[in-house]
Design an enzyme around this catalytic site. Structure first.
Site, PDB file in Angstrom:
ATOM      1  CD  GLU A 193     118.540  12.152   7.118  1.00  0.00           C
ATOM      2  OE1 GLU A 193     117.596  11.358   7.085  1.00  0.00           O
ATOM      3  OE2 GLU A 193     118.631  13.114   6.319  1.00  0.00           O
ATOM      4  CG  ASN A 219     114.230  16.395   4.217  1.00  0.00           C
ATOM      5  OD1 ASN A 219     113.530  16.441   5.236  1.00  0.00           O
ATOM      6  ND2 ASN A 219     115.187  17.263   3.977  1.00  0.00           N
ATOM      7  CG  HIS A 253     119.873  16.710   6.364  1.00  0.00           C
ATOM      8  ND1 HIS A 253     118.726  15.960   6.269  1.00  0.00           N
ATOM      9  CD2 HIS A 253     119.475  18.004   6.205  1.00  0.00           C
ATOM     10  CE1 HIS A 253     117.696  16.759   6.047  1.00  0.00           C
ATOM     11  NE2 HIS A 253     118.124  18.000   6.012  1.00  0.00           N
TER      12      HIS A 253
HETATM   13  N1  CAA Z   1     116.883  26.953  21.615  1.00  0.00           N
HETATM   14  C1  CAA Z   1     116.696  26.720  22.926  1.00  0.00           C
HETATM   15  N2  CAA Z   1     115.525  26.375  23.463  1.00  0.00           N
HETATM   16  C2  CAA Z   1     114.480  26.267  22.618  1.00  0.00           C
HETATM   17  C3  CAA Z   1     114.582  26.486  21.239  1.00  0.00           C
HETATM   18  C4  CAA Z   1     115.844  26.841  20.743  1.00  0.00           C
HETATM   19  N3  CAA Z   1     116.055  27.060  19.438  1.00  0.00           N
HETATM   20  N4  CAA Z   1     113.363  26.300  20.676  1.00  0.00           N
HETATM   21  C5  CAA Z   1     112.519  25.970  21.681  1.00  0.00           C
HETATM   22  N5  CAA Z   1     113.193  25.948  22.850  1.00  0.00           N
HETATM   23  C6  CAA Z   1     112.676  25.617  24.172  1.00  0.00           C
HETATM   24  C7  CAA Z   1     111.385  26.330  24.475  1.00  0.00           C
HETATM   25  O1  CAA Z   1     111.622  27.603  25.024  1.00  0.00           O
HETATM   26  C8  CAA Z   1     110.749  25.406  25.487  1.00  0.00           C
HETATM   27  O2  CAA Z   1     111.313  25.623  26.765  1.00  0.00           O
HETATM   28  P1  CAA Z   1     110.438  25.428  28.096  1.00  0.00           P
HETATM   29  O3  CAA Z   1     110.150  23.962  28.159  1.00  0.00           O
HETATM   30  O4  CAA Z   1     111.360  25.909  29.171  1.00  0.00           O
HETATM   31  O5  CAA Z   1     109.226  26.278  27.901  1.00  0.00           O
HETATM   32  C9  CAA Z   1     111.189  24.035  25.012  1.00  0.00           C
HETATM   33  O6  CAA Z   1     112.361  24.230  24.197  1.00  0.00           O
HETATM   34  C10 CAA Z   1     110.139  23.352  24.189  1.00  0.00           C
HETATM   35  O7  CAA Z   1     109.702  24.254  23.161  1.00  0.00           O
HETATM   36  P2  CAA Z   1     108.185  24.553  22.847  1.00  0.00           P
HETATM   37  O8  CAA Z   1     107.447  25.092  23.996  1.00  0.00           O
HETATM   38  O9  CAA Z   1     108.105  25.338  21.574  1.00  0.00           O
HETATM   39  O10 CAA Z   1     107.604  23.136  22.813  1.00  0.00           O
HETATM   40  P3  CAA Z   1     107.392  21.968  21.930  1.00  0.00           P
HETATM   41  O11 CAA Z   1     107.281  20.881  22.910  1.00  0.00           O
HETATM   42  O12 CAA Z   1     106.257  22.290  21.026  1.00  0.00           O
HETATM   43  O13 CAA Z   1     108.679  21.659  21.024  1.00  0.00           O
HETATM   44  C11 CAA Z   1     109.562  21.435  18.839  1.00  0.00           C
HETATM   45  C12 CAA Z   1     109.026  22.383  19.880  1.00  0.00           C
HETATM   46  C13 CAA Z   1     110.773  20.667  19.368  1.00  0.00           C
HETATM   47  C14 CAA Z   1     109.984  22.291  17.654  1.00  0.00           C
HETATM   48  C15 CAA Z   1     108.450  20.386  18.489  1.00  0.00           C
HETATM   49  O14 CAA Z   1     107.263  21.047  18.164  1.00  0.00           O
HETATM   50  C16 CAA Z   1     108.856  19.504  17.324  1.00  0.00           C
HETATM   51  O15 CAA Z   1     109.577  18.531  17.480  1.00  0.00           O
HETATM   52  N6  CAA Z   1     108.348  19.849  16.116  1.00  0.00           N
HETATM   53  C17 CAA Z   1     108.680  19.108  14.914  1.00  0.00           C
HETATM   54  C18 CAA Z   1     109.999  19.587  14.376  1.00  0.00           C
HETATM   55  C19 CAA Z   1     110.442  18.810  13.183  1.00  0.00           C
HETATM   56  O16 CAA Z   1     109.792  17.900  12.697  1.00  0.00           O
HETATM   57  N7  CAA Z   1     111.615  19.189  12.672  1.00  0.00           N
HETATM   58  C20 CAA Z   1     112.147  18.617  11.466  1.00  0.00           C
HETATM   59  C21 CAA Z   1     111.863  19.558  10.334  1.00  0.00           C
HETATM   60  S1  CAA Z   1     112.399  18.918   8.788  1.00  0.00           S
HETATM   61  C22 CAA Z   1     114.022  19.258   8.751  1.00  0.00           C
HETATM   62  O17 CAA Z   1     114.584  19.863   9.634  1.00  0.00           O
HETATM   63  C23 CAA Z   1     114.772  18.747   7.558  1.00  0.00           C
HETATM   64  C24 CAA Z   1     114.782  19.564   6.331  1.00  0.00           C
HETATM   65  O18 CAA Z   1     115.778  19.439   5.589  1.00  0.00           O
HETATM   66  C25 CAA Z   1     113.652  20.420   5.912  1.00  0.00           C
HETATM   67  P1  NAD Z   2     117.854  30.422   5.631  1.00  0.00           P
HETATM   68  O1  NAD Z   2     117.295  31.129   4.446  1.00  0.00           O
HETATM   69  O2  NAD Z   2     117.230  30.596   6.959  1.00  0.00           O
HETATM   70  O3  NAD Z   2     119.416  30.774   5.795  1.00  0.00           O
HETATM   71  C1  NAD Z   2     120.341  30.748   4.773  1.00  0.00           C
HETATM   72  C2  NAD Z   2     121.445  31.751   5.148  1.00  0.00           C
HETATM   73  O4  NAD Z   2     122.546  31.593   4.255  1.00  0.00           O
HETATM   74  C3  NAD Z   2     120.992  33.208   5.058  1.00  0.00           C
HETATM   75  O5  NAD Z   2     121.244  33.831   6.294  1.00  0.00           O
HETATM   76  C4  NAD Z   2     121.841  33.789   3.926  1.00  0.00           C
HETATM   77  O6  NAD Z   2     122.226  35.132   4.167  1.00  0.00           O
HETATM   78  C5  NAD Z   2     123.039  32.876   3.948  1.00  0.00           C
HETATM   79  N1  NAD Z   2     123.741  32.771   2.646  1.00  0.00           N
HETATM   80  C6  NAD Z   2     123.184  32.629   1.427  1.00  0.00           C
HETATM   81  N2  NAD Z   2     124.162  32.525   0.499  1.00  0.00           N
HETATM   82  C7  NAD Z   2     125.338  32.596   1.161  1.00  0.00           C
HETATM   83  C8  NAD Z   2     126.694  32.532   0.767  1.00  0.00           C
HETATM   84  N3  NAD Z   2     127.028  32.370  -0.511  1.00  0.00           N
HETATM   85  N4  NAD Z   2     127.658  32.634   1.737  1.00  0.00           N
HETATM   86  C9  NAD Z   2     127.316  32.777   3.038  1.00  0.00           C
HETATM   87  N5  NAD Z   2     126.039  32.845   3.457  1.00  0.00           N
HETATM   88  C10 NAD Z   2     125.070  32.747   2.528  1.00  0.00           C
HETATM   89  O7  NAD Z   2     117.885  28.871   5.211  1.00  0.00           O
HETATM   90  P2  NAD Z   2     117.953  27.594   6.150  1.00  0.00           P
HETATM   91  O8  NAD Z   2     116.578  27.144   6.451  1.00  0.00           O
HETATM   92  O9  NAD Z   2     118.912  27.847   7.256  1.00  0.00           O
HETATM   93  O10 NAD Z   2     118.564  26.523   5.141  1.00  0.00           O
HETATM   94  C11 NAD Z   2     119.951  26.423   4.922  1.00  0.00           C
HETATM   95  C12 NAD Z   2     120.260  25.049   4.340  1.00  0.00           C
HETATM   96  O11 NAD Z   2     119.854  24.043   5.290  1.00  0.00           O
HETATM   97  C13 NAD Z   2     119.521  24.712   3.039  1.00  0.00           C
HETATM   98  O12 NAD Z   2     120.337  23.908   2.246  1.00  0.00           O
HETATM   99  C14 NAD Z   2     118.297  23.943   3.544  1.00  0.00           C
HETATM  100  O13 NAD Z   2     117.753  23.103   2.575  1.00  0.00           O
HETATM  101  C15 NAD Z   2     118.925  23.155   4.674  1.00  0.00           C
HETATM  102  N6  NAD Z   2     117.999  22.693   5.716  1.00  0.00           N
HETATM  103  C16 NAD Z   2     116.927  23.457   6.083  1.00  0.00           C
HETATM  104  C17 NAD Z   2     116.081  23.003   7.083  1.00  0.00           C
HETATM  105  C18 NAD Z   2     114.895  23.811   7.531  1.00  0.00           C
HETATM  106  O14 NAD Z   2     114.034  23.271   8.240  1.00  0.00           O
HETATM  107  N7  NAD Z   2     114.788  25.073   7.187  1.00  0.00           N
HETATM  108  C19 NAD Z   2     116.351  21.797   7.748  1.00  0.00           C
HETATM  109  C20 NAD Z   2     117.492  21.044   7.362  1.00  0.00           C
HETATM  110  C21 NAD Z   2     118.295  21.505   6.329  1.00  0.00           C
END
Ligand code: CAA
Ligand code: NAD
Length: 297
Positions: free
Chosen positions: A160, A198, A148
């Site tokens: 994770e 999460n 994860h």
């Molecule tokens: N690739 C390369 N560089 C990137 C990038 C990417 N995808 N995204 C941002 N950057 C760069 C930016 O261009 C920036 O570069 P400079 O310093 O040269 O300007 C630098 O990284 C920092 O980016 P930001 O200016 O946007 O600055 P920030 O300090 O606000 O950081 C962030 C952005 C890291 C996203 C920060 O806001 C953060 O940590 N946010 C919280 C994110 C979080 O909690 N994520 C977990 C979500 S839950 C999950 O993922 C699990 C799930 O299953 C749902």
């Molecule tokens: P997303 O909607 O951005 O992307 C999913 C992608 O999968 C799409 O591009 C879609 O075309 C493709 N897809 C769907 N069915 C498919 C298949 N059968 N074969 C091949 N490709 C297929 O979603 P996401 O945010 O990237 O989430 C993807 C997974 O990661 C989910 O399980 C989500 O819970 C998990 N996740 C999401 C986050 C988040 O912050 N968004 C963080 C951690 C984990």
């Protein structure tokens, strides 16, 4: 257990980042999508991210412009895009990052069980569903783990690593070593809903949305409060936009269905409404805020 070639299924918000960090770690990577336009969009995001990271290396004096460009090109050359699941047949590790829908994931793992080589490791990037059920669907439960990653994968340092009761310890060790090889800090998790992050984070995001719905504070004030009051990099409302409102809703729906008596698992009505309106957050250009690409307006 040697991992050389990695398959990633789904090249969306998470998949493209996993493809990129695996390639940066020196692995050969196949990125599989359902349609060419989704694959193109994912690969374009990787190009943009590699360019950004290259610029940063140059700016910080860690590489010359020439070396940074060469490095990015070498990383990119390790990535192959495909619309064919068959191209995963010789992968040592296959990571699923498709939509958060368990039946769709199970169907995919059943298919992978029929086509992957016998030594392959299966991993899911699911946010919320049981890894054991995907392992069972694959027909190879001992070879199944959760990997994860966090959004944005390129910047967030955690992975994770989830083991089920059936996971072979050697498979778990290989998955953990892969996490380290792609530059992440792995933590071991049991196969519980939401693992560690999460289980804590999503109910908190839900509480923030309920607070917004009640009118206790504006979205901006809730976010500012958590940023400046708790030192979080992003407030919970902006984070919901960042994760995707659809993904957040799918996580909560799955939990509410399985654990109807758990008070922390609740679906805020505003989340249902926004998703119905197609407002999915950063990925659709509007959620609780408006977005232009990766920038919040
Ligand atoms: N690739 C390369 N560089 C990137 C990038 C990417 N995808 N995204 C941002 N950057 C760069 C930016 O261009 C920036 O570069 P400079 O310093 O040269 O300007 C630098 O990284 C920092 O980016 P930001 O200016 O946007 O600055 P920030 O300090 O606000 O950081 C962030 C952005 C890291 C996203 C920060 O806001 C953060 O940590 N946010 C919280 C994110 C979080 O909690 N994520 C977990 C979500 S839950 C999950 O993922 C699990 C799930 O299953 C749902
Ligand atoms: P997303 O909607 O951005 O992307 C999913 C992608 O999968 C799409 O591009 C879609 O075309 C493709 N897809 C769907 N069915 C498919 C298949 N059968 N074969 C091949 N490709 C297929 O979603 P996401 O945010 O990237 O989430 C993807 C997974 O990661 C989910 O399980 C989500 O819970 C998990 N996740 C999401 C986050 C988040 O912050 N968004 C963080 C951690 C984990």
């Amino acid at each position: 257990m040697t991992i050389q070639k990695v398959g990633v299924i789904g090249c969306g918000l998470m998949g493209h980042g996993i493809v990129q960090v695996a390639a940066q770690g020196g692995f050969q990577v196949v990125a599989v999508e359902t349609e060419q336009r989704f694959l193109d969009a994912g690969l374009a995001r990787i190009d943009k991210s590699l360019a950004k990271l290259g610029e940063k290396l140059v700016k910080d004096g860690k590489a010359s412009a020439e070396d940074a460009q060469k490095n990015a090109q070498q990383t990119r050359a390790r990535i192959q895009g495909s619309l064919e699941r068959r191209s995963l047949a010789d992968c040592d590790l296959i990571i699923e990052a498709i939509v958060e829908d368990l039946p769709t994931k199970e169907k995919l793992f059943a298919e992978l069980g029929g086509l992957a080589k016998s030594t392959a490791i299966f991993a899911s990037n699911t946010s919320s569903f049981p890894i054991s059920e995907m392992g069972r669907a694959s027909g190879r439960p001992a070879r199944m783990v959760g990997l994860h990653f966090f959004n944005p994968v390129q910047l967030m340092k955690l992975v994770e690593v989830v083991r089920t009761d059936a996971t072979d310890p050697a498979v778990f060790a290989a998955a953990k070593a892969f996490g380290e090889a792609v530059g992440k800090k792995p933590v071991a998790c049991k196969d519980t809903p939401g693992f560690v992050v999460n289980r804590l984070l999503v109910p908190y995001m839900g509480q923030a949305l309920e607070m917004l719905e009640r009118g206790d504070a504006s979205a901006e004030d809730i976010d500012t409060a958590m940023k400046y009051g708790c030192g979080y990099p992003m407030g919970p409302i902006e984070l919901t936009d960042y994760v995707g409102l659809d993904t957040t809703l799918f996580i909560l729906r799955g939990w509410v269905k399985r654990f109807p008596n758990e008070p922390a698992f609740k679906i805020p009505a505003v989340l249902e409404r926004k998703v119905k309106e197609g407002k999915l957050g950063r990925k659709s250009g509007e959620g609780f805020y408006k977005w232009e690409g990766d920038k919040r307006l």
